[in-house]
Design an enzyme around this catalytic site. Structure first.
Site, short mmCIF file in Angstrom:
data_model
loop_
_atom_site.label_atom_id
_atom_site.label_comp_id
_atom_site.label_asym_id
_atom_site.label_seq_id
_atom_site.Cartn_x
_atom_site.Cartn_y
_atom_site.Cartn_z
N CYS A 277 0.82 -1.21 0.00
CA CYS A 277 0.00 0.00 0.00
C CYS A 277 0.86 1.27 0.00
O CYS A 277 0.36 2.36 -0.23
CB CYS A 277 -0.87 0.04 1.26
SG CYS A 277 0.13 0.25 2.76
N GLU B 87 0.07 -13.21 15.96
CA GLU B 87 -1.36 -13.45 16.11
C GLU B 87 -1.96 -12.98 17.45
O GLU B 87 -3.10 -12.53 17.49
CB GLU B 87 -1.65 -14.95 15.95
CG GLU B 87 -1.33 -15.46 14.57
CD GLU B 87 -1.39 -16.98 14.52
OE1 GLU B 87 -2.34 -17.51 13.92
OE2 GLU B 87 -0.50 -17.63 15.08
#
Ligand SMILES: Cc1cc2nc3c(=O)[nH]c(=O)nc-3n(C[C@H](O)[C@H](O)[C@H](O)COP(=O)(O)OP(=O)(O)OC[C@H]3O[C@@H](n4cnc5c(N)ncnc54)[C@H](O)[C@@H]3O)c2cc1C
Ligand code: FES
Ligand code: FES
Length: 1334
Positions: A114, A1266
């Protein structure tokens, strides 16, 4: 035919044969080989393709710069304009632009996909405004998405460009912001106190921004434009004519000559139709340069806006009117300004026109409701020159995207009348996401009073999203004429509106109860605002309070702190471990130089494969006719299962996934074949020409349907401990309940992609894949080709985000491309479009949980029965392992003596679901935390108390009999409570809620414990290869993949410590199966732990070999020792291997250890909800996380923030919607909303627990990828807390069900009140819903 000329990065491009169907993005990437602008979605929804377009206006001698989405910009529209791409503003070979430098150094780039788009948006802002405010920056970034960083570091990096926050360098010894303040508080810019540091980057080291160094507008172009007059342009192609007139007369002539001509301005509607709706327009006429259609005028009655005026120009123009004209005249302009702010992002607003919006007439247009309410008129001109003025009202829109314009008419301008002092107009919009999203329902309302303000004389109420067109509620509007603005009017309007804006249960768009209630809520907001203006409000006579702020949320400037343990000052500079070093590729990512698979140069004889996918969810294939596709120029072949030389079935656990489907399709998106053609465009066009006949079979989409039909993947899995029946018998209370946790799309910015190259000998293939698991890709390709694995080499340089979605799915794609490559003996590139990726590669599993819990009066839980149902999709993929993780994490942080947790895995007809960060744990943890919340609500005691009383202690055992050791949960909890000032803020929330009826706040604390290690024992191993060259440089390879998580940076840091050299000497080029074999996937948060140990072992072997040379030459350098060793015939390369044997759990016997250790953390979030619309804002989040001795605090904090925001999306925002027949309706950023810049907490504080080394992992660190994701559930429960307060005000107390995600719809409908009650939910089964949730 004109010759196309434009300037790109200062270079003149002359193209006499321009392809007039091409977008700027594909032109840049394929023709000019400028691959820095990324292909993220091709629909203007992600901003990855952002570039700056500059124009010179010879008449006013002015240069303007705007950011645009290259993916929607027709290249022809850039004739005689200048384009600046990421490559044009700075490079590692010359000099980085300050924007590039700051995003890189402030850790604002993780996977980097991005980054170029974000840099170009910011760069364009600076070209127009050298000292922007934070508000300017946040507005400019509305159209950019990032899936990795959580946005905070980008905003903090860019904050340094603002006047308020920039480093002025006015202090003699460096940064003006690094002084220690009197309180010793770190948050005020102190960098380090007592070994705790708060600075992840050094703003004083940034190159100052000097606008004079920016690339200038090409002088030659100025000369060309000054010397020539605007001209009618024509670019004629094989299929299409592109015309660009410069006068209205020319437009009318074009219309007369080509009655079916398609006009465009911004191409933001037309571009999407062409790309995704298969539309083709042979004659395109661009009206961007037509002078009459670009005028902005003020007349006696209002303002006149040319049809081609862009929203950005309109915004600026209305702002000027608002600042210069009397307030009473500009009330509708204010409504427009508010609405335009929420209209798409800058890149769209810079090109999209008011005329395009009106003519499209979308039922959810944001402008049409205000135009209707404001009594705007349009001027239509016919080819014969006739002009007519038409009102924008119910008569103008005749059907879905249809209007009353005559076939020979063109829209030339729009007129918006002034308002007067007795008039009020406001606009409202509710979307899934506040920024850059289309409305679910929008509205504009205007009322005019007589001079005494006692009676309504006019009233226009316009609603979008309630019918096939925007609608004026004429009946309701009429009913209020002549009436006073009071409670009785409000009640009558609500009754009348509910009738006039009613929707049948299965209405297109779905969410019918919510949409209907929004119409009343919006009117109530309008009513109250007007009432306050009229200053006639009588508190006593009304049941509604006036202290409420009913205005939509506008977030404040971001604030944040990041605290971490400093590296001791006596540590060698050649030991990089523990330092907040920037991602090693961040400069390449910020300059667009970083190469992703689709950025690789195409090989000479390369072809592209587009997949031909099933359009039916469950059906037998009757016939496939690809003759039309093959007839298309440039198409080489149709590939299907008959071309598979090896095995057509693959799968990591169960081989049940067909590479190409033979007979029966079991979901939409399943590949039946592939079209191979000379390029992407041709292959995709041809793939759409393949005709497939189906015989439909029964379809299962939802978990409930699967349960009803007993459709499961494998046998249920059960974890249990204690005696559950005994536990329930001893319980003082028993509760039962149910909750759903929805799926989540990975939405990595880089879609799945690969290039397969046949080597021509013995079946050898080279594969470049965007995968997290090179070995799985290798196995899949070798299996499908029927060759041994030693013939297949898989290489991965970097991946533009994975999050689990590129673990198994990448192999399937590469296998398909390999079949084509094998058949044609040509290199094959296969890159999925965003919609193809979303429609075929699966998601995080949706879960349904049903529970029964037994507990005592003090909240101690003694028994739990929990049934989990996951939606596995059409094949096993990783569903069994995901369920194992769910079962093992369903305890959360709580020690419950008697538990039975059963997991059922549903087989359905949606694409097979797969790994996603957290791997099933977030879903089951969400259910457990809901149980705790319900217990607390039932007992009317604080949920904190229930959590604390049940929390694991050192030495406890989990339900899978793992001893909980070195537990830091309490420390995290206490530190988070203290740092967040929890108790005090809880009181303030209660106070706020007491004073407000329609805005409510919630505050919630959530702990997390996450087990680290692969459940499949054999995966807990890793390898590395270290090669030292005679100049002392080191090439490091290991089995892990860099996908933005900073793995390569951390591995370089480990190697630096072990070899005792600076990280500058160490390089990681790629991950490949021919350097490190049998790699485990980069998944389960284990990559640093496993690969780090392998790297350590390899480096230690080399270090040992160099010891004699160091002894011989103690004052020598690394280079001296290396060359001496070489000359003495000492090997300078070594492999390293590591296996973690701690994880040895035996599921059958419930024995052994499932995880190496646990990562702990605690999060506190405070939210404010708008009870009337369901909108919310996260006011503040505090996280305390135990990451052991952090390998790299900047990367670890980046992982925490990124995971948190991804979890925030999971629990509050992101939602797939399926047609009842199993078609995914939310296939792109237009419909599927991931969090954007403005969704992050206004205050976001993260601190790493200090002094907690972990002896179970490399350099005493802990895994972090995570574990933090689940802390975002603190937002969900804070929302639930706020809703509970609203319900209580409405007289509804006690436990209530709230499914995840808590979208605006879910929040609004849970705040039951007089505006939701008229719309009870329709009985399921009595209608066909527009969509279902899986
Ligand atoms: C990512 C994205 C986000 C969006 N967000 C929003 C949003 O938040 N709110 C919203 O309302 N819309 C939104 N849209 C839709 C779109 O941007 C708007 O409708 C926009 O105003 C269209 O203008 P345009 O100039 O790009 O139209 P174009 O695509 O160029 O043209 C649209 C239609 O208008 C016709 N047309 C244009 N000018 C004339 C004329 N003078 N005479 C006759 N016909 C004409 C064209 O033939 C075509 O049929 C979004 C679109 C995208 C891609
Ligand atoms: S690729 Fe252009 S906005 Fe996504
Ligand atoms: S860094 Fe933004 S998407 Fe990966």
């Amino acid at each position: 035919m004109d010759t196309f000329i434009f300037f790109c990065n200062g270079n003149k491009i002359i193209d006499p044969n321009v392809d007039n169907e091409e977008t700027l993005l594909s032109y840049l990437r394929t023709k000019l080989r400028l691959t820095g602008s990324k292909w993220g979605c091709a629909e203007g929804g992600c901003g990855a393709c952002t570039v700056m377009v500059s124009e010179y206006d010879p008449e006013h001698d002015e240069i303007s710069h705007v950011s645009v989405n290259a993916c929607l910009t027709p290249v022809c529209s850039l004739h005689l304009k200048a384009v600046t791409t990421i490559e044009g503003i700075g490079s590692t070979k010359t000099k980085l632009h300050p924007v590039q430098e700051r995003i890189a150094k402030s850790h604002g780039s993780q996977c980097g996909f991005c980054t170029p788009g974000i840099v170009m948006s910011m760069y364009t802002l600076l070209r127009n405004n050298q000292l922007p405010s934070m508000e300017d920056i946040e507005t400019t970034l509305q159209g950019n998405l990032c899936r990795c960083t959580g946005y905070r570091p980008i905003l903090e990096g860019f904050k340094t460009f603002t006047k308020k926050n920039g480093c002025c360098k006015e202090q003699a010894n460096g940064c003006c912001k690094s002084t220690v303040n009197s309180t010793g508080d770190l948050s005020e810019g102190n960098s380090s106190i007592n070994g705790i540091c708060s600075r992840l980057f050094e703003p004083e080291s940034f190159t100052p921004y000097d606008a004079t160094m920016d690339i200038i507008f090409p002088p030659e172009l100025i000369m060309i434009l000054k010397a020539s007059k605007p001209q009618f342009l024509q670019f004629i192609g094989k299929r299409l004519k592109w015309l660009q007139p410069v006068t209205l007369q020319q437009v009318l002539d074009v219309k007369a000559e080509y009655p079916d001509v398609k006009f465009t301005v911004g191409n933001t509607e037309v571009g999407v139709e062409v790309k995704f709706k298969n539309s083709f327009y042979p004659i395109i006429c661009s009206c961007t340069q037509v002078s009459e259609m670009n005028r902005l005028d003020v007349d006696a009655a209002g303002v006149r806006i040319g049809a081609s005026v862009t929203l950005t120009r309109l915004y600026k123009f209305l702002q000027v009117q608002q600042q210069t004209l009397p307030v009473e005249k500009c009330k509708s302009f204010v409504a427009f300004l508010e609405m335009i702010h929420w209209f798409a992002g800058d890149q769209i607003r810079n090109v999209a026109s008011i005329g395009g919006n009106i003519v499209t007439g979308s039922p959810i247009s944001d402008l049409v409701p205000i135009l209707m309410a404001a009594r705007a008129t349009i001027e239509l001109v016919s080819t014969k020159g006739n002009r007519r003025i038409v009102k924008i009202d119910n008569e103008f829109y005749t059907g879905y995207r249809q209007n009353a314009m005559r076939a020979d008419e063109v829209l030339s301008s729009v007129h918006i009348p002034f308002t007067n002092e007795n008039e009020f107009i406001y606009a409202y919009k509710q979307a899934h996401r506040r920024d850059d999203d289309i409305a679910i329902v929008n509205a504009a309302m205007r009322v005019r009073f007589d001079s005494s303000h006692s009676k309504v004389t006019e009233c226009s109420l316009a609603f979008g999203g309630m019918a096939a067109t925007t609608k004026l509620a004429l009946k309701t509007g009429k009913a209020v004429i002549g009436r006073a603005w009071n409670q009785s009017l409000l009640e009558d309007v609500c009754t009348c509106l509910a009738d006039e804006m009613s929707l049948p249960p299965g209405a297109p768009g779905g969410m019918v109860e919510y949409r209907q209630s929004l119409t009343l809520s919006f009117f109530f907001k309008f009513y109250m605002t007007v009432k306050n203006h009229l200053a006639q409000f009588d508190c006593k006579s009304s049941k509604h309070s006036t202290t409420d702020n009913l205005v939509a949320f506008h977030r404040g400037e971001i604030m944040s702190t990041q605290l971490f343990q400093e590296v001791p000052s006596n540590r060698s500079p050649n030991d990089a471990v523990g330092r907040p070093i920037a991602h090693t590729s961040s400069f390449q990512q910020a300059t667009g130089e970083a190469v992703y698979v689709d950025d690789m140069r195409s090989l000479q004889d390369e072809l592209f494969m587009a997949l031909v996918c099933s359009q039916h969810a469950h059906a037998n294939i009757i016939s496939v006719d690809f003759s039309k596709a093959l007839a298309l120029d440039g198409v080489h072949a149709y590939i299907d299962h008959k071309d598979v030389p090896g095995n057509n079935l693959i799968g990591v656990i169960v081989r049940d996934e067909e590479v190409f489907t033979k007979k029966e399709v079991t979901c939409c998106g399943q590949a039946i074949g592939g079209i191979v053609a000379k390029d992407r465009k041709t292959a995709q066009r041809a793939a759409k020409l393949v005709k497939i006949e189906y015989e439909d079979l029964e379809t299962i989409v939802t978990i409930q349907q699967a349960i009803n039909r007993q459709s499961y993947l494998g046998e249920p899995k059960i974890f249990q401990n204690g005696d559950i029946e005994e536990g329930f018998r001893k319980s003082e209370h028993i509760l039962e309940g149910e909750m759903r946790v929805g799926e989540q799309e990975h939405f990595y910015l880089e879609t799945n992609s690969c290039i397969v190259i046949p080597k021509g000998e013995k079946g050898e293939m080279e594969v470049y894949s965007a995968t997290q698991s090179p070995s799985d890709v290798q196995h899949d390709v070798s299996r499908v080709l029927g060759v041994p694995s030693n013939r297949v080499v898989v290489k991965v340089k970097r991946v533009g985000g994975g999050f689990g979605g590129k673990e198994t799915k990448a192999g399937l794609l590469a296998a398909r491309a390999a079949v084509a490559s094998h058949k044609l003996n040509r290199p094959i590139r296969c890159v999925l479009d965003r919609d193809e990726d979303m429609g075929s590669t699966g998601t995080r599993h949706a879960y349904l949980g049903r529970y029964k819990v037994g507990f005592s009066n003090d909240g101690r839980i003694s028994a739990l029965k929990l049934n989990l149902y996951s939606n596995g999709g059409n094949s096993v993929d990783l569903t069994f392992s995901v369920m194992f993780k769910s079962l093992s994490h369903a305890d959360c942080c709580y020690n419950i003596p008697n538990r039975k947790i059963t997991g059922y895995m549903c087989r359905t007809n949606i694409p097979s679901n797969t790994a996603f960060r957290g791997f099933g744990a977030p879903q089951s943890m969400m259910l457990m935390e809901n149980i705790v919340n319900d217990v607390a609500t039932f007992l009317k005691i604080s949920h904190e108390k229930v959590r604390e009383i049940n929390m694991y202690e050192e030495g406890d055992y989990t339900h899978y009999m793992q001893k909980v050791e070195n537990i830091t949960l309490r420390r995290c909890w206490d530190e988070c409570v203290q740092k967040s000032n929890y108790e005090h803020r809880k009181q303030k929330v209660v106070e706020f809620n007491r004073l407000n009826r329609w805005k409510k706040r919630g505050l919630y604390i959530i702990p997390t414990k996450f087990g680290i290690g692969f459940e499949a024992r054999f995966l807990n191993q890793a390898g590395a290869l270290v090669m030292v060259y005679t100049d002392g440089s080191v090439l490091l390879t290991h089995g892990g993949v860099e996908m933005g998580q900073g793995l390569h940076t951390k591995m370089t840091q480990v190697a630096s410590r072990e070899l005792g050299i600076s990280i500058d000497k160490i390089h990681i080029s790629e991950t490949s199966t021919n350097t490190v074999p049998n790699t485990s996937p980069s998944a389960a948060s284990t990559s640093s732990d496993l690969n780090g140990m392998a790297v350590r072992n390899a480096c230690r072997a080399i270090r040992e070999r160099l010891v004699p040379f160091k002894k011989d030459n103690p004052k020598g350098t690394w280079e001296d020792w290396v060359i001496s060793a070489y000359k003495k015939g000492v090997s300078l390369s070594s492999t390293g291997y590591y296996e973690n044997t701690k994880a040895n759990y035996d599921f059958g016997n419930n024995k052994g250890q499932a995880y190496y250790y646990y990562t702990y953390g605690v999060g506190v979030s405070e939210v404010e909800i708008d009870c009337l619309t369901g909108d919310h804002q996260v006011l503040r989040t505090d996280i305390v996380m135990d990451v052991g001795d952090s390998l790299n605090p900047a990367i670890d904090i980046g992982q925490i923030e990124g995971a948190f925001i991804q979890g925030y999306g999971l629990f509050t925002l992101e939602e797939h919607r399926w047609s009842p027949s199993g078609r995914l309706l939310t296939k792109g950023p237009g419909f599927y909303k991931i969090p954007g810049f403005s969704d992050i907490p206004v205050e976001f504080n993260v601190s790493l627990l200090a002094g907690v080394p972990n002896d179970s992992a490399v350099c005493s660190s802990k895994a972090i990828g995570e574990p933090p994701l689940f802390l975002a559930s603190s937002v969900f429960y804070a929302i639930k807390d706020a809703i509970a307060s609203a319900r209580s005000d409405a007289g509804v107390d006690g436990i209530f069900r709230l499914d995840s995600p808590a979208t605006a719809e879910v929040i609004r409908m849970a705040c039951v009140d007089e505006f939701t009650k008229p719309f009870p939910e329709s009985e399921p089964g009595t209608f066909t819903p527009f969509f279902v949730r899986s």
